[in-house]
Every structure is written in C-alpha cells, then in structure tokens.
Design a protein around this motif. Structure first.
Motif, PDB file in Angstrom:
ATOM      1  N   GLU A  95       0.851  -1.134  -0.185  1.00 21.07           N
ATOM      2  CA  GLU A  95      -0.105   0.033   0.071  1.00 21.07           C
ATOM      3  C   GLU A  95       0.950   1.396  -0.002  1.00 21.07           C
ATOM      4  O   GLU A  95       0.313   2.315  -0.144  1.00 21.07           O
ATOM      5  CB  GLU A  95      -0.777  -0.030   1.208  1.00 21.07           C
ATOM      6  CG  GLU A  95      -1.972  -0.919   1.308  1.00 21.07           C
ATOM      7  CD  GLU A  95      -2.891  -1.203   2.331  1.00 21.07           C
ATOM      8  OE1 GLU A  95      -2.530  -0.251   3.390  1.00 21.07           O
ATOM      9  OE2 GLU A  95      -3.817  -1.744   2.495  1.00 21.07           O
ATOM     10  N   GLY A  96       2.123   0.984  -0.029  1.00 29.51           N
ATOM     11  CA  GLY A  96       3.216   2.255   0.171  1.00 29.51           C
ATOM     12  C   GLY A  96       3.136   3.066   1.430  1.00 29.51           C
ATOM     13  O   GLY A  96       3.379   4.093   1.581  1.00 29.51           O
ATOM     14  N   ARG A 250       4.063  -6.695 -12.278  1.00 36.39           N
ATOM     15  CA  ARG A 250       3.364  -7.730 -11.382  1.00 36.39           C
ATOM     16  C   ARG A 250       1.914  -7.484 -11.110  1.00 36.39           C
ATOM     17  O   ARG A 250       1.196  -8.378 -10.493  1.00 36.39           O
ATOM     18  CB  ARG A 250       4.251  -7.620  -9.982  1.00 36.39           C
ATOM     19  CG  ARG A 250       5.674  -7.836 -10.214  1.00 36.39           C
ATOM     20  CD  ARG A 250       6.488  -7.917  -8.847  1.00 36.39           C
ATOM     21  NE  ARG A 250       7.846  -8.691  -9.025  1.00 36.39           N
ATOM     22  CZ  ARG A 250       8.856  -7.924  -8.968  1.00 36.39           C
ATOM     23  NH1 ARG A 250       8.804  -6.400  -8.925  1.00 36.39           N
ATOM     24  NH2 ARG A 250      10.076  -8.471  -9.331  1.00 36.39           N
ATOM     25  N   GLY A 251       1.328  -6.293 -11.226  1.00 33.33           N
ATOM     26  CA  GLY A 251       0.136  -5.959 -10.998  1.00 33.33           C
ATOM     27  C   GLY A 251      -0.854  -6.407 -12.243  1.00 33.33           C
ATOM     28  O   GLY A 251      -0.426  -6.892 -13.152  1.00 33.33           O
ATOM     29  N   ALA A 252      -2.115  -5.974 -11.902  1.00 31.18           N
ATOM     30  CA  ALA A 252      -3.097  -6.130 -13.162  1.00 31.18           C
ATOM     31  C   ALA A 252      -2.959  -5.156 -14.071  1.00 31.18           C
ATOM     32  O   ALA A 252      -2.767  -3.917 -13.962  1.00 31.18           O
ATOM     33  CB  ALA A 252      -4.465  -6.421 -12.606  1.00 31.18           C
ATOM     34  N   LEU A 253      -2.984  -5.370 -15.383  1.00 31.87           N
ATOM     35  CA  LEU A 253      -2.734  -4.492 -16.498  1.00 31.87           C
ATOM     36  C   LEU A 253      -4.129  -3.750 -16.532  1.00 31.87           C
ATOM     37  O   LEU A 253      -3.812  -2.453 -16.837  1.00 31.87           O
ATOM     38  CB  LEU A 253      -2.716  -5.032 -17.874  1.00 31.87           C
ATOM     39  CG  LEU A 253      -1.488  -5.796 -18.292  1.00 31.87           C
ATOM     40  CD1 LEU A 253      -1.283  -6.617 -19.551  1.00 31.87           C
ATOM     41  CD2 LEU A 253      -0.274  -4.511 -18.194  1.00 31.87           C
ATOM     42  N   GLY A 330       3.892   1.139  -7.674  1.00 27.96           N
ATOM     43  CA  GLY A 330       3.072   0.181  -6.671  1.00 27.96           C
ATOM     44  C   GLY A 330       2.266  -0.879  -7.657  1.00 27.96           C
ATOM     45  O   GLY A 330       2.293  -2.158  -6.988  1.00 27.96           O
ATOM     46  N   ILE A 331       1.758  -0.603  -8.627  1.00 30.90           N
ATOM     47  CA  ILE A 331       1.133  -1.738  -9.541  1.00 30.90           C
ATOM     48  C   ILE A 331       2.123  -2.484 -10.173  1.00 30.90           C
ATOM     49  O   ILE A 331       1.965  -3.835 -10.166  1.00 30.90           O
ATOM     50  CB  ILE A 331       0.308  -0.952 -10.484  1.00 30.90           C
ATOM     51  CG1 ILE A 331      -0.947  -0.174  -9.926  1.00 30.90           C
ATOM     52  CG2 ILE A 331      -0.285  -1.860 -11.681  1.00 30.90           C
ATOM     53  CD1 ILE A 331      -1.688   0.491 -10.912  1.00 30.90           C
ATOM     54  N   VAL A 332       3.279  -1.894 -11.108  1.00 29.36           N
ATOM     55  CA  VAL A 332       4.168  -2.584 -11.735  1.00 29.36           C
ATOM     56  C   VAL A 332       5.155  -3.574 -10.842  1.00 29.36           C
ATOM     57  O   VAL A 332       5.546  -4.464 -10.937  1.00 29.36           O
ATOM     58  CB  VAL A 332       4.917  -1.773 -12.735  1.00 29.36           C
ATOM     59  CG1 VAL A 332       6.137  -2.186 -13.186  1.00 29.36           C
ATOM     60  CG2 VAL A 332       4.114  -0.825 -13.614  1.00 29.36           C
ATOM     61  N   LEU A 333       5.869  -2.765  -9.572  1.00 32.55           N
ATOM     62  CA  LEU A 333       6.671  -3.403  -9.144  1.00 32.55           C
ATOM     63  C   LEU A 333       6.331  -4.459  -7.817  1.00 32.55           C
ATOM     64  O   LEU A 333       6.633  -5.333  -7.493  1.00 32.55           O
ATOM     65  CB  LEU A 333       7.757  -2.559  -8.627  1.00 32.55           C
ATOM     66  CG  LEU A 333       8.333  -1.770  -9.720  1.00 32.55           C
ATOM     67  CD1 LEU A 333       9.367  -0.821  -9.209  1.00 32.55           C
ATOM     68  CD2 LEU A 333       9.246  -2.713 -10.757  1.00 32.55           C
ATOM     69  N   ARG A 334       5.283  -3.733  -7.198  1.00 34.41           N
ATOM     70  CA  ARG A 334       4.668  -4.355  -6.043  1.00 34.41           C
ATOM     71  C   ARG A 334       3.480  -5.053  -6.358  1.00 34.41           C
ATOM     72  O   ARG A 334       3.057  -5.839  -5.178  1.00 34.41           O
ATOM     73  CB  ARG A 334       4.410  -3.192  -4.645  1.00 34.41           C
ATOM     74  CG  ARG A 334       5.649  -2.462  -4.562  1.00 34.41           C
ATOM     75  CD  ARG A 334       5.582  -1.646  -3.198  1.00 34.41           C
ATOM     76  NE  ARG A 334       4.488  -0.655  -3.090  1.00 34.41           N
ATOM     77  CZ  ARG A 334       4.475   0.449  -3.633  1.00 34.41           C
ATOM     78  NH1 ARG A 334       5.579   0.961  -4.072  1.00 34.41           N
ATOM     79  NH2 ARG A 334       3.405   1.267  -3.176  1.00 34.41           N
ATOM     80  N   GLY A 335       2.767  -5.139  -7.346  1.00 31.26           N
ATOM     81  CA  GLY A 335       1.734  -5.978  -7.363  1.00 31.26           C
ATOM     82  C   GLY A 335       0.449  -5.452  -6.628  1.00 31.26           C
ATOM     83  O   GLY A 335      -0.452  -6.157  -6.514  1.00 31.26           O
TER      84      GLY A 335
END
Length: 368
Positions: A95-96, A250-253, A330-335
């Motif tokens: 969540e950062g 790693r997260g949803a496109l 957050g989306i790309v690296l931490r999913g």
C-alpha cells in the motif's frame, strides 16, 4: 551616435518594450531561474530522512527497545507502525504506507552473543532505489557495539537486508516505471497546449466558435485524440521496459491502464489550462516547461521525496506526477491494486476536475 547605432538601439528598445508587455514571457524570464535556484538550493536534498517504517519486536527485551531507539535517533527511518508479527509487513509495503520494516526476532538476545550471525533483519521496499541506499546505511550499523556503548571498525554485518520486489537491486526496475509518468507529462501537456494555441493562431478557432459546440464539447473534442496517443505511449514504454530491461508488470494490467488513463486526463487538463493562458505557441511551450520542471524535481522520480523540506513535500502533493509515480511503481513493481492505492487515485481525480473546470471557465471567458 551613428545612424546604424540609432537604428540598432531602436530595435533593442522595441524588443524590451514588447517583452514588458508580454507578461507571460516576462514571468518566465524571471520565474524559471528563480524556481530552479529555490528547488536546487532549498528543496533538493540527497540526504534521506524520515522514511516511514514499521518495527516487529518479537523479543520484547530492554536491548530490543534500546536498539529501536538508537535507530530512530539516526532519523533515517520513522517507526510509525508497531507490529506483533511479520505478517502485516507485506500489506503495508504494497500500500506504500511504509518503506521498510525492522524485524527483531524472538531469539534476539541469543543472536547478540553470536558475532557471525545477523542480529536483526531490515525488510525494505526494493522498488525505490533511495530506500535501498538508506537500508545499506542502517545495515552498516554495529548493532552489538551500539548496545554496548562502544564502536568497532570495521563493524561486522549484523543487520540482514531483505529487499522486496527488487532483490537484485537492478536500477531499471526503479527508473522505467517512473519514466512512464515523466514521458506522459512532457508530451501530453506540451502537445495539448501547443495544439490548441496553434488553432487560435491559424484562425480556426473562430470557425469553431460559429458551430453549435459548447466550450466543454469543444475542449473535450480537441483533447480526446491525445488520450489514445497517451495510452499508446504507455504501452510502448511498458513493452520496451519488459523486452529490453526485463521490467515485469506484477500487478493487473487493467489497473495500470486505468491509472494511466486518469493521469493522462490530468495532464491534458493542465495542457488545456495552459492554452487558455498563452497567446502564442512559444508561450505555451514555455509554460509547459515551467510546469514540467518542478514536477520531475519534486515528484520523487529523481530525488528522495522524504529528504525534501516539509513545504516542498506539500507543494509536490499538488502535482499529478507525484501521485502517478506512486501508482505506477505500486502496480508494476509491488503488485498492488487500485484499492491499495486509492488516495493517489483520489488526488489525481481531484486535480483533473479542478484543472478541467478552470480551463473550461477560462476558455469560455476568452470566447466572450
């Protein structure tokens, strides 16, 4: 004075008077150097301080509490969260809300008696290169000697560093996601501002005024094609990042493209607002650069956000790039999902609404 010098002086005076009447250009001449001086001299600070962190104290001993106090005094990390188990670390990182977590194991006292064994573990957010550097500083601290009140040189490795999301500490994993926001900021704002001013310079705007289009419809019609261009640029950067630099998503496109779409709208709204203030394409380009510089400097892309003075951080929170970099990393690296990062989404939506409303009102005023 010869006739040639008088003619030359007349042209110089004419240009100075024209610049004085051109208030936007005059503001740029004074504002850009002043802004750069203040940003580089006051706001930009390479020393990392007050990174949000959590502590998991499973030992609950006097030495454990003294260690946390010693690390807190370094001001590198602020231990804002107290956890009983390491299970909550992943959620706070995703969540950062924290950049690192200090884990003190239950057998901490026994580890202190074993010089070759790490006494504690520091879990860090590897998606931020600044956090990794700060963790290495903490990892070099002599834990046993701090508690004993003495120092040794060189200290043994007594803090184990566990880097989440980027265990190899690859630089492209930190820079490529942020470049999506930087490229969109630079292109979307400038393209939109210049395109609308160009229509006015060519006289096409007067023709559009005679149509039944409202100011809102005219504004949206001019900027919607740039939404597709922005999404295309996002796709291009992500593809190049994956195939050239091996940066995974790693997260949803759908979450990533939803965040990018909202950020593109924010950039376009800013570009439209600039176009209502500028009279020429040169002025529009200057104003776009004027907004671009503080965003890239204060957003956390180039310099540590936590190292800036509080007033600079408050100013950075007004910029859309600051929130999008947190979203994309957050989306790309931490999913992370959009639900995990909803404050950043809300900030982007608020900026888009305010900027678009101001642009439409300003555009309507100019039509009158």
């Amino acid at each position: 004075m010869s006739a040639a010098l008088r003619r030359l002086w007349a042209v110089v005076v004419k240009e100075l008077r024209q610049l004085r009447r051109d208030r936007l250009t005059y503001a740029m001449i004074v504002g850009i150097p002043a802004m750069q001086l203040l940003l580089f001299g006051y706001a930009i600070n390479l020393d990392v301080r007050h990174l949000p962190a959590a502590v998991v104290d499973q030992a609950q001993t006097r030495n454990a509490r003294e260690l946390v106090a010693e690390l807190a005094q370094s001001q590198v990390f602020d231990f804002r969260y107290r956890l009983t188990t390491p299970a909550g670390i992943d959620r706070l990182l995703k969540e950062g809300r924290i950049s690192a977590a200090l884990v003190i194991p239950a057998d901490f006292e026994h580890r202190l008696a074993e010089p070759d064994r790490p006494a504690v573990q520091m879990v860090v957010d590897g998606s931020d290169q600044v956090v990794q550097q700060a963790a290495r500083q903490v990892g070099a601290l002599p834990v046993r000697e701090l508690l004993a009140g003495r120092a040794v040189s060189p200290p043994p490795a007594q803090v184990e560093i566990a880097s989440y999301y980027n265990p190899q500490r690859l630089a492209p994993l930190n820079t490529v996601p942020g470049l999506v926001g930087v490229i969109l900021t630079m292109t979307m704002v400038m393209f939109t501002a210049i395109a609308l001013v160009r229509e006015r310079e060519r006289g096409n705007l007067e023709f559009l005024i005679t149509t039944p289009l409202s100011p809102l419809e005219l504004t949206l019609g001019k900027v919607l094609p740039f939404v597709a261009i922005g999404l295309l640029q996002t796709t291009l950067v992500l593809l190049l990042g994956y195939f050239v630099f091996r940066v995974p998503v790693r997260g949803a496109l759908p979450d990533l493209y939803a965040a990018a779409l909202l950020f593109i709208v924010a950039c376009l709204a800013l570009g439209v607002l600039i176009s209502t203030l500028a009279s020429t394409q040169f002025q529009a380009m200057q104003a776009a650069i004027f907004t671009f510089l503080p965003q890239i400097l204060l957003s956390g892309f180039m310099f540590p956000f936590e190292g800036m003075p509080r007033i600079a951080q408050w100013l950075a929170e007004l910029f859309p790039l600051t929130h999008f970099i947190r979203l994309v990393r957050g989306i790309v690296l931490r999913g992370a999902g959009l639900g995990d990062l909803w404050p950043e989404l809300a900030a982007l939506a608020a900026f888009s609404a305010v900027a678009l409303a101001a642009a439409v009102l300003r555009f309507h005023k100019r039509l009158d």
